[in-house]
Design a protein around this motif. Structure first.
Motif, PDB file in Angstrom:
ATOM      1  N   SER A 103       3.929  -1.349   4.636  1.00 16.86           N
ATOM      2  CA  SER A 103       2.476  -1.258   4.516  1.00 16.86           C
ATOM      3  C   SER A 103       1.912  -0.608   5.769  1.00 16.86           C
ATOM      4  N   GLY A 104       0.622  -0.394   5.745  1.00 18.35           N
ATOM      5  CA  GLY A 104      -0.052   0.203   6.895  1.00 18.35           C
ATOM      6  C   GLY A 104      -0.397   1.653   6.649  1.00 18.35           C
ATOM      7  N   LEU A 105      -0.999   2.241   7.644  1.00 17.20           N
ATOM      8  CA  LEU A 105      -1.420   3.629   7.555  1.00 17.20           C
ATOM      9  C   LEU A 105      -0.277   4.583   7.844  1.00 17.20           C
ATOM     10  N   LEU A 106      -0.353   5.755   7.273  1.00 18.40           N
ATOM     11  CA  LEU A 106       0.574   6.824   7.600  1.00 18.40           C
ATOM     12  C   LEU A 106       0.104   7.409   8.928  1.00 18.40           C
ATOM     13  N   PRO A 107       0.899   7.305   9.990  1.00 19.55           N
ATOM     14  CA  PRO A 107       0.415   7.765  11.294  1.00 19.55           C
ATOM     15  C   PRO A 107       0.233   9.279  11.334  1.00 19.55           C
ATOM     16  N   ASN A 108      -0.774   9.731  12.055  1.00 16.50           N
ATOM     17  CA  ASN A 108      -0.991  11.170  12.218  1.00 16.50           C
ATOM     18  C   ASN A 108       0.231  11.847  12.813  1.00 16.50           C
ATOM     19  N   SER A 109       0.976  11.109  13.620  1.00 18.32           N
ATOM     20  CA  SER A 109       2.144  11.676  14.291  1.00 18.32           C
ATOM     21  C   SER A 109       3.268  12.036  13.323  1.00 18.32           C
ATOM     22  N   ILE A 110       3.122  11.709  12.041  1.00 17.99           N
ATOM     23  CA  ILE A 110       4.145  12.129  11.082  1.00 17.99           C
ATOM     24  C   ILE A 110       4.212  13.652  11.045  1.00 17.99           C
ATOM     25  N   GLY A 111       3.114  14.289  11.449  1.00 14.66           N
ATOM     26  CA  GLY A 111       3.101  15.748  11.568  1.00 14.66           C
ATOM     27  C   GLY A 111       4.028  16.265  12.648  1.00 14.66           C
ATOM     28  N   ASN A 112       4.476  15.403  13.541  1.00 18.92           N
ATOM     29  CA  ASN A 112       5.441  15.787  14.573  1.00 18.92           C
ATOM     30  C   ASN A 112       6.836  16.005  14.001  1.00 18.92           C
ATOM     31  N   LEU A 113       7.068  15.499  12.809  1.00 16.27           N
ATOM     32  CA  LEU A 113       8.392  15.604  12.185  1.00 16.27           C
ATOM     33  C   LEU A 113       8.492  16.934  11.448  1.00 16.27           C
ATOM     34  N   LYS A 114       8.725  17.983  12.190  1.00 18.34           N
ATOM     35  CA  LYS A 114       8.732  19.350  11.649  1.00 18.34           C
ATOM     36  C   LYS A 114       9.845  19.587  10.641  1.00 18.34           C
ATOM     37  N   MET A 115      10.893  18.772  10.682  1.00 20.80           N
ATOM     38  CA  MET A 115      12.026  18.946   9.774  1.00 20.80           C
ATOM     39  C   MET A 115      11.886  18.109   8.494  1.00 20.80           C
ATOM     40  N   LEU A 116      10.864  17.244   8.423  1.00 19.92           N
ATOM     41  CA  LEU A 116      10.704  16.350   7.281  1.00 19.92           C
ATOM     42  C   LEU A 116      10.471  17.155   6.003  1.00 19.92           C
ATOM     43  N   SER A 117      11.360  16.973   5.028  1.00 26.83           N
ATOM     44  CA  SER A 117      11.233  17.708   3.769  1.00 26.83           C
ATOM     45  C   SER A 117      11.034  16.785   2.573  1.00 26.83           C
ATOM     46  N   THR A 118      11.432  15.505   2.708  1.00 33.33           N
ATOM     47  CA  THR A 118      11.306  14.555   1.600  1.00 33.33           C
ATOM     48  C   THR A 118      10.762  13.235   2.120  1.00 33.33           C
ATOM     49  N   ILE A 119       9.733  12.751   1.445  1.00 33.88           N
ATOM     50  CA  ILE A 119       9.207  11.425   1.755  1.00 33.88           C
ATOM     51  C   ILE A 119       8.908  10.737   0.430  1.00 33.88           C
ATOM     52  N   ASP A 120       9.436   9.541   0.254  1.00 30.06           N
ATOM     53  CA  ASP A 120       9.261   8.798  -0.988  1.00 30.06           C
ATOM     54  C   ASP A 120       8.723   7.419  -0.642  1.00 30.06           C
ATOM     55  N   MET A 121       7.548   7.123  -1.152  1.00 32.21           N
ATOM     56  CA  MET A 121       6.911   5.834  -0.891  1.00 32.21           C
ATOM     57  C   MET A 121       6.404   5.218  -2.181  1.00 32.21           C
ATOM     58  N   ILE A 122       7.163   5.326  -3.240  1.00 33.12           N
ATOM     59  CA  ILE A 122       6.784   4.735  -4.520  1.00 33.12           C
ATOM     60  C   ILE A 122       6.611   3.235  -4.324  1.00 33.12           C
ATOM     61  N   ILE A 123       5.521   2.702  -4.856  1.00 33.35           N
ATOM     62  CA  ILE A 123       5.283   1.268  -4.757  1.00 33.35           C
ATOM     63  C   ILE A 123       5.158   0.680  -6.149  1.00 33.35           C
ATOM     64  N   ALA A 124       5.389  -0.589  -6.222  1.00 28.45           N
ATOM     65  CA  ALA A 124       5.227  -1.303  -7.488  1.00 28.45           C
ATOM     66  C   ALA A 124       4.157  -2.357  -7.310  1.00 28.45           C
ATOM     67  N   ILE A 125       3.305  -2.475  -8.282  1.00 25.96           N
ATOM     68  CA  ILE A 125       2.299  -3.538  -8.284  1.00 25.96           C
ATOM     69  C   ILE A 125       2.709  -4.530  -9.358  1.00 25.96           C
ATOM     70  N   SER A 126       2.953  -5.740  -8.946  1.00 28.98           N
ATOM     71  CA  SER A 126       3.376  -6.746  -9.900  1.00 28.98           C
ATOM     72  C   SER A 126       2.226  -7.087 -10.837  1.00 28.98           C
ATOM     73  N   PRO A 127       2.524  -7.589 -12.011  1.00 26.61           N
ATOM     74  CA  PRO A 127       1.484  -7.911 -12.993  1.00 26.61           C
ATOM     75  C   PRO A 127       0.471  -8.936 -12.478  1.00 26.61           C
ATOM     76  N   ASP A 128       0.863  -9.789 -11.528  1.00 28.43           N
ATOM     77  CA  ASP A 128      -0.049 -10.806 -11.029  1.00 28.43           C
ATOM     78  C   ASP A 128      -0.888 -10.323  -9.846  1.00 28.43           C
ATOM     79  N   ARG A 129      -0.762  -9.041  -9.478  1.00 21.93           N
ATOM     80  CA  ARG A 129      -1.554  -8.466  -8.396  1.00 21.93           C
ATOM     81  C   ARG A 129      -2.304  -7.253  -8.880  1.00 21.93           C
ATOM     82  N   SER A 130      -3.551  -7.165  -8.550  1.00 21.84           N
ATOM     83  CA  SER A 130      -4.281  -5.964  -8.878  1.00 21.84           C
ATOM     84  C   SER A 130      -4.218  -5.031  -7.678  1.00 21.84           C
ATOM     85  N   PRO A 131      -4.460  -3.717  -7.860  1.00 16.80           N
ATOM     86  CA  PRO A 131      -4.374  -2.767  -6.748  1.00 16.80           C
ATOM     87  C   PRO A 131      -5.326  -3.100  -5.605  1.00 16.80           C
ATOM     88  N   SER A 132      -6.371  -3.859  -5.833  1.00 15.51           N
ATOM     89  CA  SER A 132      -7.337  -4.166  -4.770  1.00 15.51           C
ATOM     90  C   SER A 132      -6.911  -5.340  -3.897  1.00 15.51           C
TER      91      SER A 132
END
Length: 133
Positions: A103-132
């Motif tokens: 969790s948390g914010l995506l840091p601005n410094s992720i732009g420092n990773l010049k070689m980054l080609s793939t980022i996967d952050m798929i999340i699941a929301i369980s039925p008992d939790r709403s997105p809010s």
């Protein structure tokens, strides 16, 4: 050593193997926190721990390894953490945090990773939790 039916936590004796450059333990039954000593593996390029039943907080220091090119944590639903500030000399190319509890914010410094080609952050929301929540 992916999917070879290992179980239990990663043994402390592995900490002596600091020259390891690739650790692939996907699909084993580790069911423990990620060992902080992985951050001492200065040659580590690949850390692949998908679907291992990891829990606790992922050590941020591992993200700071200068040689690290790939982190795969997919499917560790009880593993939490957040992304650190990234340095300018990072070599990270692949980051897979899908189906984890990061969790948390995506840091601005992720732009420092010049070689980054793939980022996967798929999340699941369980039925008992709403997105809010």
């Amino acid at each position: 050593m992916s999917a070879c039916d290992l179980s239990g936590p990663v043994l402390q004796s592995l900490a002596k193997l600091r020259s390891l450059s690739v650790i692939r333990l996907d699909g084993n039954h580790i069911s423990a926190p990620v060992p902080g000593f992985f951050a001492n593996f200065s040659n580590l390029t690949v850390l692949s721990l998908g679907d291992c039943g990891l829990h606790g907080t992922f050590p941020k220091e591992i993200f700071q390894l200068p040689s690290l090119q790939s982190i795969g944590l997919l499917g560790n639903y009880q593993l939490d953490g957040s992304l650190p500030e990234f340095s300018r000399n990072g070599s990270l190319q692949h980051l897979d945090l899908g189906w984890t509890n990061f969790s948390g914010l995506l840091p601005n410094s992720i732009g420092n990773l010049k070689m980054l080609s793939t980022i996967d952050m798929i999340i699941a929301i369980s039925p008992d939790r709403s997105p809010s929540q």
